[in-house]
Motif scaffolding. Structure first.
Motif, PDB file in Angstrom:
ATOM      1  N   HIS A   1     -29.931 -29.869  42.112  1.00 14.93           N
ATOM      2  CA  HIS A   1     -29.440 -29.519  40.780  1.00 14.93           C
ATOM      3  C   HIS A   1     -29.764 -28.056  40.451  1.00 14.93           C
ATOM      4  O   HIS A   1     -28.929 -27.333  39.914  1.00 14.93           O
TER       5      HIS A   1
ATOM      6  N   THR B   1     -31.159 -37.403  34.112  1.00 12.90           N
ATOM      7  CA  THR B   1     -31.133 -37.348  35.579  1.00 12.90           C
ATOM      8  C   THR B   1     -32.442 -37.873  36.145  1.00 12.90           C
ATOM      9  O   THR B   1     -32.448 -38.684  37.072  1.00 12.90           O
TER      10      THR B   1
ATOM     11  N   GLN C   1     -31.637 -33.126  31.872  1.00 13.14           N
ATOM     12  CA  GLN C   1     -32.561 -33.329  32.981  1.00 13.14           C
ATOM     13  C   GLN C   1     -33.360 -34.612  32.800  1.00 13.14           C
ATOM     14  O   GLN C   1     -33.708 -35.258  33.773  1.00 13.14           O
TER      15      GLN C   1
ATOM     16  N   TYR D   1     -22.985 -30.467  40.359  1.00 14.46           N
ATOM     17  CA  TYR D   1     -23.840 -31.502  40.947  1.00 14.46           C
ATOM     18  C   TYR D   1     -24.308 -32.480  39.872  1.00 14.46           C
ATOM     19  O   TYR D   1     -24.285 -33.697  40.082  1.00 14.46           O
ATOM     20  N   LEU D   2     -24.716 -31.978  38.716  1.00 13.43           N
ATOM     21  CA  LEU D   2     -25.161 -32.853  37.643  1.00 13.43           C
ATOM     22  C   LEU D   2     -24.031 -33.787  37.204  1.00 13.43           C
ATOM     23  O   LEU D   2     -24.261 -34.964  36.930  1.00 13.43           O
TER      24      LEU D   2
ATOM     25  N   LEU E   1     -21.755 -27.629  35.489  1.00 10.19           N
ATOM     26  CA  LEU E   1     -22.804 -28.114  36.378  1.00 10.19           C
ATOM     27  C   LEU E   1     -22.220 -29.208  37.276  1.00 10.19           C
ATOM     28  O   LEU E   1     -22.259 -30.386  36.960  1.00 10.19           O
TER      29      LEU E   1
END
Length: 130
Positions: free
Chosen positions: A23, A5, A2, A40-41, A38
């Motif tokens: 996310h 991101t 995170q 989208y990540l 994951l």
């Protein structure tokens, strides 16, 4: 992840809240233990690597004469070839609005539409990372 991101989103002056909400909403498919897929990540990271290439230049030596498609140009055997990842990933003919951060560039339908060497975060061909 995170933190990565968040750094990319803030650097590009994106809507951090919107990106993180997307996310958080994405389904988390568990793969044994605590591993998740994951989706989208994954798209966010790929888009970050498109705009901020991890590698700068790919260099190869032509093993044989190479005729470039749609031209009369021939690269002779033994000639060193250099490809700039930044130029490739920011080419407006390949990526409309190339500096816009858009993880949707890496939706399965979008990936299927383009040549596999349009996005090369580290290398390509037999020397590419899996």
């Amino acid at each position: 992840m995170q933190d990565f991101t968040a750094a990319v989103v803030k650097e590009r002056r994106l809507d951090y809240q919107k990106t993180m909400e997307e996310h958080q909403r994405e389904p988390r498919t568990v793969y044994g233990g605590k591993r998740y897929k994951l989706v989208y990540l994954d798209r966010v990271i790929k888009e970050a690597l498109r705009i901020f290439s991890a590698a700068s230049v790919l260099r190869r030596t032509a093993a044989a004469d190479i005729k470039l498609d749609k031209t009369d140009c021939i690269i002779p055997a033994g000639c060193e070839i250099s490809l700039s990842f930044i130029s490739l990933h920011r080419d407006p003919e390949l990526w409309p609005d190339p500096l816009k951060f858009d993880p949707d560039h890496f939706l399965p339908d979008e990936i299927a539409k383009r040549h596999p060497y349009r996005w090369m975060p580290f290398s390509g061909g037999s020397r590419n990372c899996p």
